[in-house]
Write a protein that holds these residues in place. Structure first.
Motif, PDB file in Angstrom:
ATOM      1  N   ARG A 157       8.232   3.414  10.057  1.00 35.43           N
ATOM      2  CA  ARG A 157       8.922   2.800  11.544  1.00 35.43           C
ATOM      3  C   ARG A 157      10.346   2.423  11.226  1.00 35.43           C
ATOM      4  NH1 ARG A 157       3.369  -0.216  12.932  1.00 35.43           N
ATOM      5  NH2 ARG A 157       2.235   1.586  13.434  1.00 35.43           N
TER       6      ARG A 157
ATOM      7  N   GLU B  34      -4.394  -6.458   2.475  1.00 35.03           N
ATOM      8  CA  GLU B  34      -4.272  -6.515   3.979  1.00 35.03           C
ATOM      9  C   GLU B  34      -4.473  -4.934   4.046  1.00 35.03           C
ATOM     10  OE1 GLU B  34      -1.566  -5.669   7.128  1.00 35.03           O
ATOM     11  OE2 GLU B  34      -3.349  -4.872   7.535  1.00 35.03           O
ATOM     12  N   ILE B  35      -5.955  -4.558   4.383  1.00 33.22           N
ATOM     13  CA  ILE B  35      -6.554  -3.310   4.478  1.00 33.22           C
ATOM     14  C   ILE B  35      -7.605  -2.904   5.573  1.00 33.22           C
ATOM     15  CG2 ILE B  35      -5.910  -2.828   2.322  1.00 33.22           C
ATOM     16  CD1 ILE B  35      -8.774  -3.210   1.184  1.00 33.22           C
ATOM     17  N   ASP B  36      -7.926  -2.025   5.835  1.00 30.13           N
ATOM     18  CA  ASP B  36      -8.832  -1.840   6.859  1.00 30.13           C
ATOM     19  C   ASP B  36     -10.495  -2.069   6.349  1.00 30.13           C
ATOM     20  OD1 ASP B  36      -9.606   0.685   5.525  1.00 30.13           O
ATOM     21  OD2 ASP B  36     -10.236   1.571   7.426  1.00 30.13           O
TER      22      ASP B  36
ATOM     23  N   ARG C   6       1.812   7.825   6.340  1.00 33.60           N
ATOM     24  CA  ARG C   6       2.572   7.951   7.653  1.00 33.60           C
ATOM     25  C   ARG C   6       3.835   7.657   7.293  1.00 33.60           C
ATOM     26  NH1 ARG C   6       4.405   3.137   9.269  1.00 33.60           N
ATOM     27  NH2 ARG C   6       3.364   1.369   9.502  1.00 33.60           N
TER      28      ARG C   6
ATOM     29  N   TYR D  41       5.576  -0.505   2.723  1.00 36.33           N
ATOM     30  CA  TYR D  41       4.486   0.628   2.135  1.00 36.33           C
ATOM     31  C   TYR D  41       5.305   1.201   1.066  1.00 36.33           C
ATOM     32  CZ  TYR D  41       1.149   0.075   5.895  1.00 36.33           C
ATOM     33  OH  TYR D  41       0.087  -0.485   6.714  1.00 36.33           O
TER      34      TYR D  41
ATOM     35  N   GLU E 279      -8.599   1.530  -3.923  1.00 38.74           N
ATOM     36  CA  GLU E 279      -9.413   2.017  -2.747  1.00 38.74           C
ATOM     37  C   GLU E 279      -8.615   2.988  -2.044  1.00 38.74           C
ATOM     38  OE1 GLU E 279      -8.905   0.928   0.465  1.00 38.74           O
ATOM     39  OE2 GLU E 279      -7.046   0.035  -0.204  1.00 38.74           O
TER      40      GLU E 279
ATOM     41  N   SER F 213       0.859  -1.135  -0.183  1.00 39.29           N
ATOM     42  CA  SER F 213       0.128   0.032  -0.019  1.00 39.29           C
ATOM     43  C   SER F 213       1.002   1.059  -0.063  1.00 39.29           C
ATOM     44  CB  SER F 213      -0.991  -0.051   1.233  1.00 39.29           C
ATOM     45  OG  SER F 213      -1.578  -1.304   1.321  1.00 39.29           O
TER      46      SER F 213
ATOM     47  N   ARG G 107       1.872  -5.770  21.960  1.00 40.44           N
ATOM     48  CA  ARG G 107       2.919  -5.131  20.933  1.00 40.44           C
ATOM     49  C   ARG G 107       3.510  -3.838  21.300  1.00 40.44           C
ATOM     50  NH1 ARG G 107      -0.461  -3.716  15.531  1.00 40.44           N
ATOM     51  NH2 ARG G 107      -1.522  -2.184  16.800  1.00 40.44           N
TER      52      ARG G 107
ATOM     53  N   VAL H  80      -7.394   6.100   8.232  1.00 42.60           N
ATOM     54  CA  VAL H  80      -7.221   5.089   9.051  1.00 42.60           C
ATOM     55  C   VAL H  80      -6.831   5.660  10.292  1.00 42.60           C
ATOM     56  CG1 VAL H  80      -6.550   2.420   9.572  1.00 42.60           C
ATOM     57  CG2 VAL H  80      -6.748   3.223   7.353  1.00 42.60           C
TER      58      VAL H  80
ATOM     59  N   ARG I 106      -8.374   2.684  19.753  1.00 47.56           N
ATOM     60  CA  ARG I 106      -8.324   1.389  18.910  1.00 47.56           C
ATOM     61  C   ARG I 106      -9.253   0.406  19.282  1.00 47.56           C
ATOM     62  NH1 ARG I 106      -3.077   0.651  15.317  1.00 47.56           N
ATOM     63  NH2 ARG I 106      -2.555   2.848  15.176  1.00 47.56           N
TER      64      ARG I 106
ATOM     65  N   GLY J 175     -11.790   0.192   3.490  1.00 51.77           N
ATOM     66  CA  GLY J 175     -11.353  -0.121   2.308  1.00 51.77           C
ATOM     67  C   GLY J 175     -11.730  -1.575   1.794  1.00 51.77           C
TER      68      GLY J 175
ATOM     69  N   TYR K  17      -4.234   5.616   3.590  1.00 51.22           N
ATOM     70  CA  TYR K  17      -3.582   4.547   3.122  1.00 51.22           C
ATOM     71  C   TYR K  17      -4.446   4.164   1.924  1.00 51.22           C
ATOM     72  CZ  TYR K  17      -1.788   3.535   7.944  1.00 51.22           C
ATOM     73  OH  TYR K  17      -0.962   3.751   8.915  1.00 51.22           O
ATOM     74  N   GLY K  18      -3.549   3.664   0.829  1.00 45.46           N
ATOM     75  CA  GLY K  18      -4.526   3.405  -0.290  1.00 45.46           C
ATOM     76  C   GLY K  18      -3.565   1.899  -0.946  1.00 45.46           C
ATOM     77  N   THR K  19      -4.449   1.494  -1.966  1.00 47.58           N
ATOM     78  CA  THR K  19      -4.090   0.230  -2.711  1.00 47.58           C
ATOM     79  C   THR K  19      -3.560   0.670  -4.058  1.00 47.58           C
ATOM     80  OG1 THR K  19      -5.444  -1.261  -1.226  1.00 47.58           O
ATOM     81  CG2 THR K  19      -4.752  -2.217  -3.375  1.00 47.58           C
TER      82      THR K  19
HETATM   83  N1  LIG Z   1      -7.840   1.099   3.282  1.00 45.76           N
HETATM   84  C1  LIG Z   1      -6.673   0.731   3.660  1.00 45.76           C
HETATM   85  N2  LIG Z   1      -6.313   0.414   4.625  1.00 45.76           N
HETATM   86  C2  LIG Z   1      -4.960  -0.145   4.689  1.00 45.76           C
HETATM   87  C3  LIG Z   1      -3.990  -0.178   3.815  1.00 45.76           C
HETATM   88  N3  LIG Z   1      -2.766  -0.644   4.059  1.00 45.76           N
HETATM   89  C4  LIG Z   1      -2.981  -0.565   5.327  1.00 45.76           C
HETATM   90  N4  LIG Z   1      -4.294  -0.363   5.820  1.00 45.76           N
HETATM   91  C5  LIG Z   1      -4.746  -0.359   7.351  1.00 45.76           C
HETATM   92  O1  LIG Z   1      -3.980   0.732   8.106  1.00 45.76           O
HETATM   93  C6  LIG Z   1      -4.192   0.225   9.226  1.00 45.76           C
HETATM   94  C7  LIG Z   1      -2.974   0.788  10.101  1.00 45.76           C
HETATM   95  O2  LIG Z   1      -1.795   0.033   9.523  1.00 45.76           O
HETATM   96  P1  LIG Z   1      -0.297   0.491  10.000  1.00 45.76           P
HETATM   97  O3  LIG Z   1       0.068   1.828   9.957  1.00 45.76           O
HETATM   98  O4  LIG Z   1       0.748  -0.665   9.554  1.00 45.76           O
HETATM   99  O5  LIG Z   1      -0.448   0.089  11.590  1.00 45.76           O
HETATM  100  P2  LIG Z   1      -1.071  -0.814  12.402  1.00 45.76           P
HETATM  101  O6  LIG Z   1      -2.503  -0.523  12.896  1.00 45.76           O
HETATM  102  O7  LIG Z   1       0.015  -1.061  13.569  1.00 45.76           O
HETATM  103  O8  LIG Z   1      -0.699  -2.327  11.770  1.00 45.76           O
HETATM  104  C8  LIG Z   1      -4.496  -1.486   9.402  1.00 45.76           C
HETATM  105  O9  LIG Z   1      -5.636  -1.595   9.771  1.00 45.76           O
HETATM  106  C9  LIG Z   1      -4.229  -1.771   7.904  1.00 45.76           C
HETATM  107  O10 LIG Z   1      -5.072  -2.808   7.812  1.00 45.76           O
HETATM  108  C10 LIG Z   1      -4.764   0.352   2.499  1.00 45.76           C
HETATM  109  O11 LIG Z   1      -3.996   0.332   1.492  1.00 45.76           O
HETATM  110  N5  LIG Z   1      -5.919   0.702   2.289  1.00 45.76           N
END
Ligand SMILES: Nc1nc2c(ncn2[C@@H]2O[C@H](COP(=O)(O)OP(=O)(O)O)[C@@H](O)[C@H]2O)c(=O)[nH]1
Ligand SMILES: Nc1ncnc2c1ncn2[C@@H]1O[C@H](COP(=O)(O)OP(=O)(O)O)[C@@H](O)[C@H]1O
Length: 307
Positions: free
Chosen positions: A159, A217-219, A156, A168, A187, A152, A253, A191, A264, A222, A197-199
């Motif tokens: 890390r 792996e998206i929210d 952000r 990413y 999409e 994606s 974590r 988040v 959260r 998405g 975040y986008g695909t």
């Molecule tokens: N809609 C959408 N959600 C995403 C995408 N990539 C990651 N996410 C979501 O963004 C959230 C945050 O991800 P991350 O920054 O890695 O932090 P995490 O919550 O510690 O895993 C997670 O719920 C992912 O599923 C994306 O491309 N699209």
């Protein structure tokens, strides 16, 4: 009084023989249905056999039970199909008229062609925060090289240890806007009220065309967008074994402070309530098993066949 009730009851042996024959016939029909469901027997073959022998096992199958045994046909689809094909649900396969049979045949052929095309699957893995989406996805990337794990774009910051283009694509707000305007994202969503975040669309289309399965792996937001734009995608919801375990994983974590953890967990409650929107639910008791279940749902080939 009807004529039948005046007739003397058949001798006990005849009755027993008749009921044994009925049980055997029911068993034979159940075996045919199980073979269709397990994809060991093509529905088209069954239909052909019913045509050749209307009083045989296949011919005696009701059209309703026949269709329900075809993978991915449930009650709704079955009822819709029968209506569209103008076939009464009371019919047996052997009792179909010629035109009904031809329409049913065409319906089955079209379905088979469609499922062939969809063999390379787009699968969405979503679930509440800290359930283990990232851990399961990473396990899949490392153990199932045939699956493309979509990378994606995010606004952000990386890390420690995260690599641009692997975990990413780290972009700034202007670049993210440009990607949206260029239609480059399948999409996107904001988040946790924080970053976007986008695909990216292109790598997914390329991979599917090459015959690979793709995992996103998206929210939840998405996942809903993908469902709308690509209804053939499979949506999997990853569940924690218990709520207490989810809280333990989030705290364990250690990447969020207490206030963020609380926020959260509130979101997690809302997300858990949406699990029924998904096609499948997988409980993440143990990472390898959950990964296996997700991959099984992708119908990934056992061994890569590409050169
Ligand atoms: N809609 C959408 N959600 C995403 C995408 N990539 C990651 N996410 C979501 O963004 C959230 C945050 O991800 P991350 O920054 O890695 O932090 P995490 O919550 O510690 O895993 C997670 O719920 C992912 O599923 C994306 O491309 N699209
Ligand atoms: N099956 C599991 N059993 C125990 N701990 C797990 C399991 N899956 C993930 N975890 C742990 O739970 C925490 C959250 O996992 P993570 O993959 O970051 O969740 P998500 O990406 O869903 O937010 C991590 O510390 C991870 O090591």
């Amino acid at each position: 009084m009807s004529e039948a009730s005046n007739r003397p009851a058949p001798p006990e042996v005849d009755r027993r023989a008749a009921s044994q024959a009925a049980v055997a016939a029911r068993r034979a029909r159940a075996a045919v249905k199980a073979a269709i469901a397990a994809r060991e027997l093509s529905p088209l073959t069954v239909l052909d056999r019913a045509t050749a022998d209307p009083e045989g096992v296949e011919g005696r199958l009701r059209v309703t039970e026949f269709l329900l045994s075809v993978p991915a046909i449930g009650t709704t689809k079955m009822e819709e199909a029968l209506k569209r094909l103008s076939i009464s649900p009371a019919k047996r396969l052997g009792g179909l008229g010629r035109h009904q049979r031809l329409r049913l045949r065409q319906f089955l052929i079209e379905r088979e062609n469609r499922s062939e095309r969809q063999r390379n699957r787009l699968v969405v893995l979503a679930g509440p925060t800290a359930v283990g989406k990232g851990t399961v996805s990473t396990y899949i990337r490392e153990n199932y090289p045939d699956v493309l794990l979509s990378v994606s774009a995010t606004t952000r910051k990386p890390r420690p240890g995260e690599v641009d283009g692997v975990n990413y694509y780290f972009v700034d707000d202007a670049e993210f806007d440009r990607m949206i305007e260029g239609g480059e994202l399948l999409e996107y969503a904001t988040v946790h009220n924080a970053y976007r975040y986008g695909t990216p669309r292109a790598p997914i289309e390329k991979a599917l065309a090459e015959g690979r399965s793709v995992l996103l792996e998206i929210d939840l937001q998405g996942a809903r967008q993908v469902r709308r734009s690509m209804p053939e995608a499979r949506l999997i919801f990853l569940l924690p074994p218990t709520w207490e375990e989810l809280v333990r994983r989030l705290i364990g974590r250690g990447t969020e402070d207490q206030a963020e953890q609380q926020r959260r967990l509130e979101t997690a409650k809302v997300e858990l309530a949406a699990q029924d929107e998904f096609d499948y639910r997988v409980v993440n008791h143990d990472v390898a098993t959950a990964a296996r279940e997700v991959v099984d749902l992708m119908k990934v080939r056992a061994a890569p066949s590409r050169p």
